[in-house]
Write an enzyme that holds these catalytic residues in place. Structure first.
Site, short mmCIF file in Angstrom:
data_model
loop_
_atom_site.label_atom_id
_atom_site.label_comp_id
_atom_site.label_asym_id
_atom_site.label_seq_id
_atom_site.Cartn_x
_atom_site.Cartn_y
_atom_site.Cartn_z
CG ASP A 214 -33.52 -43.77 -19.41
OD1 ASP A 214 -32.77 -44.18 -18.50
OD2 ASP A 214 -33.32 -44.01 -20.61
CG HIS B 92 -30.39 -44.38 -9.41
ND1 HIS B 92 -30.97 -44.31 -10.66
CD2 HIS B 92 -29.40 -45.30 -9.50
CE1 HIS B 92 -30.34 -45.18 -11.46
NE2 HIS B 92 -29.38 -45.77 -10.79
CG LEU C 249 -52.41 -39.33 -8.67
CD1 LEU C 249 -52.72 -39.09 -10.14
CD2 LEU C 249 -51.14 -38.58 -8.27
CD GLU D 235 -51.25 -38.94 -29.48
OE1 GLU D 235 -50.21 -38.62 -30.06
OE2 GLU D 235 -52.26 -39.37 -30.07
C1 IPE Z 1 -35.99 -48.20 -18.57
O1 IPE Z 1 -34.76 -47.55 -18.57
C2 IPE Z 1 -36.36 -48.61 -17.20
C3 IPE Z 1 -36.64 -47.53 -16.25
C4 IPE Z 1 -36.63 -46.26 -16.47
C5 IPE Z 1 -36.95 -47.98 -14.93
P1 IPE Z 1 -33.41 -48.29 -18.96
O2 IPE Z 1 -32.37 -47.25 -18.90
O3 IPE Z 1 -33.20 -49.49 -18.10
O4 IPE Z 1 -33.72 -48.77 -20.44
P2 IPE Z 1 -32.70 -49.18 -21.60
O5 IPE Z 1 -31.81 -50.24 -21.03
O6 IPE Z 1 -31.92 -47.96 -21.97
O7 IPE Z 1 -33.58 -49.65 -22.72
C1 IPE Z 2 -33.29 -44.63 -15.03
O1 IPE Z 2 -32.07 -44.02 -15.17
C2 IPE Z 2 -33.48 -45.26 -13.68
C3 IPE Z 2 -33.47 -46.72 -13.70
C4 IPE Z 2 -33.43 -47.49 -14.75
C5 IPE Z 2 -33.51 -47.36 -12.40
P1 IPE Z 2 -30.80 -44.82 -15.71
O2 IPE Z 2 -30.10 -45.40 -14.53
O3 IPE Z 2 -31.19 -45.80 -16.74
O4 IPE Z 2 -29.95 -43.65 -16.33
P2 IPE Z 2 -29.07 -43.70 -17.64
O5 IPE Z 2 -29.95 -44.13 -18.76
O6 IPE Z 2 -27.96 -44.68 -17.41
O7 IPE Z 2 -28.58 -42.31 -17.79
MG MG Z 3 -31.31 -45.65 -18.79
#
Ligand code: IPE
Ligand code: IPE
Ligand code: MG
Length: 255
Positions: free
Chosen positions: A22, A39, A133, A209
């Protein structure tokens, strides 16, 4: 005591690590760029995480790439993510194969384009026999979907007369889930600072964990990964026992 509980007094490395990757969007926004460039930058961190998992000799690494809720994002971001997924599958699969890595995509793949589904099938087929892996990419994955599809499979077996409801046990349901044949998840890492599961693995995280770090995914490299593993090694896993019981097991060498 579950089979995973190995208390021989030696530091235990995790066998299976799962990561909620994330923070890509915020990483890009902090730089005044479009979210999609976050991304793209995140792909480098995926490569580094796979390399590190391979060096650590993990059995499995499971990465959350796209949740079943991520379809709610703006259409252009969703389609950019799909294109990136196709491009990365195309460019990385051979390298994974050369390194004896088995690639699996977990999630409801029926929602993807035919083209992407074909790419996924080809990649899985190519690497199916690899013994190093196991790399699971969770795409259009939701923990609730996973449990629901497992329950449906058992209900179908009952309807077909192959099973009676009284036969249904935890191991039987577990066997229908994604990741069923792999070591249990020992460590869940979430980058980006949020402290939630966001419908990732639910059943499978029962005794994992949990490790949360504010580092945004594009900045997460070998150093951050090794800090997470070090934190894991320093924790005492009790699996429902008391700390004293665990220490006694270690002292007796009974683990
Ligand atoms: C969770 O991240 C999904 C992925 C990392 C693929 P999100 O950014 O979508 O989650 P929320 O919306 O903050 O809970
Ligand atoms: C995680 O990064 C990747 C996906 C959910 C595809 P985010 O796109 O959720 O990044 P933030 O949370 O908005 O920074
Ligand atoms: Mg996110």
């Amino acid at each position: 005591m579950p089979a995973t509980a190995a208390f021989d007094g030696q530091p235990q490395l995790p066998r299976h690590v799962a990561i909620i990757m994330d923070g890509n969007g915020r990483w890009a926004e902090q730089r005044g760029k479009l979210r999609v460039s976050g991304h793209k930058a995140g792909v480098k961190s995926v490569r580094e995480a796979v390399t590190f998992a391979y060096k650590l000799k993990l059995d499995a690494l499971t990465l959350f790439a796209f949740s079943s809720e991520n379809w709610r994002r703006p259409e252009d971001e969703v389609s950019a993510l799909m294109s990136l997924f196709i491009a990365v599958l195309g460019s990385e699969v051979r390298k994974l194969h050369r390194n004896n890595i088995r690639l699996r995509i977990i999630g409801e793949r029926g929602a993807f384009s035919e083209h992407l589904q074909r790419k996924i099938d080809d990649a899985e087929r190519l690497t199916a026999g690899n013994t190093g892996l196991t790399l699971n990419i969770a795409a259009n994955y939701g923990g609730r979907w996973d449990i629901t599809q497992a329950a449906r499979a058992l209900a179908e077996a009952v309807a077909a007369g192959r099973l009676v409801p009284g036969d249904i046990t935890e191991p039987l349901l577990d066997a229908q889930l994604q990741l069923a044949d792999l070591a249990p998840v020992d460590l869940l890492i979430r980058t980006g600072g949020e402290q939630r599961i966001s419908n990732f693995l639910l059943w499978q995280l029962a005794y994992a964990e949990l490790y949360f770090t504010p580092v945004l995914w594009p900045d997460f490299g070998e150093e951050s990964f090794s800090e997470a593993v070090a934190a894991f090694v320093g924790r005492e896993r009790r699996f429902g026992c008391t700390g004293a019981q665990i220490r006694a097991l270690v002292a007796d060498g009974q683990a």
